[in-house]
Design an enzyme around this catalytic site. Sequence first.
Site, short mmCIF file in Angstrom:
data_model
loop_
_atom_site.label_atom_id
_atom_site.label_comp_id
_atom_site.label_asym_id
_atom_site.label_seq_id
_atom_site.Cartn_x
_atom_site.Cartn_y
_atom_site.Cartn_z
N GLY A 55 38.79 -59.40 -64.59
CA GLY A 55 39.21 -58.31 -65.46
C GLY A 55 38.28 -57.13 -65.33
O GLY A 55 37.17 -57.26 -64.83
N CYS A 82 35.19 -64.45 -61.46
CA CYS A 82 34.62 -63.12 -61.67
C CYS A 82 34.31 -62.91 -63.16
O CYS A 82 33.41 -63.54 -63.70
CB CYS A 82 35.56 -62.05 -61.11
SG CYS A 82 34.78 -60.43 -60.87
N TYR A 83 35.05 -62.05 -63.87
CA TYR A 83 34.84 -61.87 -65.30
C TYR A 83 34.94 -63.20 -66.03
O TYR A 83 34.19 -63.46 -66.98
CB TYR A 83 35.89 -60.90 -65.85
CG TYR A 83 35.83 -60.67 -67.35
CD1 TYR A 83 35.05 -59.64 -67.87
CD2 TYR A 83 36.55 -61.48 -68.23
CE1 TYR A 83 34.99 -59.44 -69.25
CE2 TYR A 83 36.51 -61.27 -69.59
CZ TYR A 83 35.72 -60.25 -70.11
OH TYR A 83 35.67 -60.05 -71.47
N HIS A 169 36.51 -63.89 -55.48
CA HIS A 169 37.95 -64.11 -55.74
C HIS A 169 38.54 -65.07 -54.71
O HIS A 169 38.90 -64.66 -53.60
CB HIS A 169 38.70 -62.78 -55.72
CG HIS A 169 38.39 -61.91 -56.89
ND1 HIS A 169 39.09 -61.98 -58.06
CD2 HIS A 169 37.43 -60.97 -57.07
CE1 HIS A 169 38.59 -61.12 -58.93
NE2 HIS A 169 37.58 -60.49 -58.36
N GLU A 171 41.44 -66.39 -54.82
CA GLU A 171 42.90 -66.28 -54.76
C GLU A 171 43.39 -65.31 -53.70
O GLU A 171 44.58 -65.34 -53.34
CB GLU A 171 43.46 -65.87 -56.14
CG GLU A 171 43.16 -64.45 -56.56
CD GLU A 171 41.83 -64.27 -57.28
OE1 GLU A 171 41.68 -63.26 -58.00
OE2 GLU A 171 40.93 -65.12 -57.09
N SER A 224 75.31 -59.82 -59.62
CA SER A 224 75.09 -58.62 -58.82
C SER A 224 75.33 -58.85 -57.34
O SER A 224 75.45 -57.89 -56.57
CB SER A 224 73.65 -58.12 -59.01
OG SER A 224 72.73 -59.02 -58.42
N GLY A 225 75.36 -60.11 -56.91
CA GLY A 225 75.47 -60.41 -55.49
C GLY A 225 74.13 -60.70 -54.85
O GLY A 225 74.06 -61.14 -53.71
N GLY A 226 73.03 -60.47 -55.61
CA GLY A 226 71.70 -60.77 -55.11
C GLY A 226 71.33 -62.22 -55.38
O GLY A 226 72.03 -62.95 -56.08
N VAL A 227 70.19 -62.63 -54.85
CA VAL A 227 69.79 -64.04 -54.95
C VAL A 227 69.48 -64.44 -56.39
O VAL A 227 69.79 -65.57 -56.81
CB VAL A 227 68.59 -64.34 -54.02
CG1 VAL A 227 67.36 -63.54 -54.42
CG2 VAL A 227 68.26 -65.83 -54.01
N ASP A 228 68.89 -63.56 -57.19
CA ASP A 228 68.48 -63.94 -58.54
C ASP A 228 69.68 -64.29 -59.42
O ASP A 228 69.72 -65.36 -60.04
CB ASP A 228 67.68 -62.80 -59.19
CG ASP A 228 66.46 -62.42 -58.37
OD1 ASP A 228 65.98 -63.27 -57.60
OD2 ASP A 228 66.00 -61.27 -58.50
N SER A 229 70.65 -63.39 -59.50
CA SER A 229 71.82 -63.66 -60.34
C SER A 229 72.66 -64.79 -59.74
O SER A 229 73.30 -65.55 -60.47
CB SER A 229 72.67 -62.40 -60.52
OG SER A 229 73.19 -61.95 -59.30
N SER A 230 72.65 -64.92 -58.41
CA SER A 230 73.43 -65.98 -57.76
C SER A 230 72.87 -67.36 -58.09
O SER A 230 73.61 -68.30 -58.40
CB SER A 230 73.44 -65.77 -56.24
OG SER A 230 74.02 -64.53 -55.91
N LYS A 370 59.99 -64.99 -56.83
CA LYS A 370 61.15 -64.84 -55.94
C LYS A 370 61.26 -65.98 -54.92
O LYS A 370 62.34 -66.51 -54.69
CB LYS A 370 61.06 -63.49 -55.22
CG LYS A 370 62.16 -63.23 -54.20
CD LYS A 370 63.50 -62.94 -54.85
CE LYS A 370 63.50 -61.54 -55.39
NZ LYS A 370 64.86 -61.14 -55.87
#
Length: 516
Positions: A55, A82-83, A169, A171, A224-230, A370
């Site tokens: 942070g 770190c922090y 870090h 990550e 919407s036709g995208g992967v998320d809504s599908s 995603k």
Amino acid sequence: MHPPTIAILDFGAQYVKLIARRVRENHVHSMVFRPEASVDELRKHNVVGIILSGGPSSVYDADAPRCKPELMDMDVPVLGICYGMQLACELLGGDVSASKSREYGRVQLEVTDRKGLLEHLPEQTTAWMSHGDVVTAVSGEFLPLAKTASCPIAAIRHKSRPIFGVQFHPEVTHTPEGGQIIRNFLYEICGCTGAWRTGQVASDIVAAIRDQVDDNARVICGLSGGVDSSVTAALIREAIGDRLTCIFVDNGLMRSREVDFVETSFHRHFKVDLRIAHAADRFLGKLKGVTDPQKKRIIIGHEFIDVFKEEAASIDNAKYLAQGTLYPDVIESGHSTSGKAANIKLHHNVGGLPEELGFELVEPLRGLFKDEVRRVGEHLGLPEELVWRHPFPGPGLAVRILGEITPDRLSVLREADEIIIEEIRAAGWYHKIAQAFGVLLPISTVGVMGDGRSYAGQQVIAVRFVESADFMTADWVRIDYDVLSRISTRIMNEVAGINRVTYDISSKPPATIEWE
């Protein structure tokens, strides 16, 4: 019942989402919590380990974010980054002060104790530092594990409690052994088993949907036709069968042949009850003369709600609204559990449609990134061309046409965009690129077409290719020049009104992926 979870306490770190992803990449569930999360709250989520993030604050500042001191007594492993390391040390009797020299970037790390957290690491390695404070002293209960030239306490562990810290870090990819450190913490210290797998995730989500949705009630899904809504629609259909109705709003701002694609995929292939609202004229009428990008988003959002509401009114016994909201959407919109995230942009799907619609929200993907959504989609048997489709913004081509939206300008961009996708598919680049699209610029440019000088009515297409794992950060793609050449030549030869093509080499940050 929550799966075994690693809690990440967010102290305002720029990398907090990356920490969450690194944990999940090891098939361990993670969640981001606000700094002051209580012991009871963490136990409720079946927390088996805690990571204290970095942070921008200094732990000795009066208003610095802090965690509950009793977290150190939970008998749950803690890793401070770190922090987070500085805070853990201070809470347990250590001293933190400003460093004489700030460390930023790659540094040489000397590992002095290679057991436990730093097991399997070489004695000398590289680590990514980003700090202006250092732990200057620790109590006799701590042992140093590593050091750098200007940071004598670069990693520590407690002698009797499972509490660890690293000043660097792990990550980020700039720390080559960072993945090993995170695996050591998860598997050797927290006792995780890597049981959080796609099949289990999908099963848990389906079970949660069944628990939430009343018997006989219908769920409406904005498709919407995208992967998320599908994937959202596929999960809900798996959970409640034919009590799902999908609504696709054709706002006239879609890609070429989008309506046909959605209808084929969901109505014919999956036999989903699909309602298509043909509303292109309404949207384009409202957008006439509008050039400000934020006004475009607001107009499209309001009109979408009106059209959706009208369509939903015809569906009997509809009680729930499903949305494909993702974890990054929640965080970027300032709705994260940390309470620290800045509101970077408007997400029309975060928080749901207005309350007057009278729906209860169902957001099965709210806790996923995603790439995790794509894996769930594959597990559910969705077609490859749908699961791995590039993202498309909610406002559609409106945010890829700079300036006024007109039918002619939409037609130009659709033609150019179709050429872009055709060429990267043919060259085998589609799956190497996270997002690929064209942007129509509101400028005229001089050129030579035929035997004469061209200017009036001649426009510019900018080509944008990015690579990204999580879409929180992104870099431009170093694609073959031959591919770019074919795209440029075809667009200028085949799309009327275009006499110049440019390639966008901006990274996110400081740029965003979309232009508006």
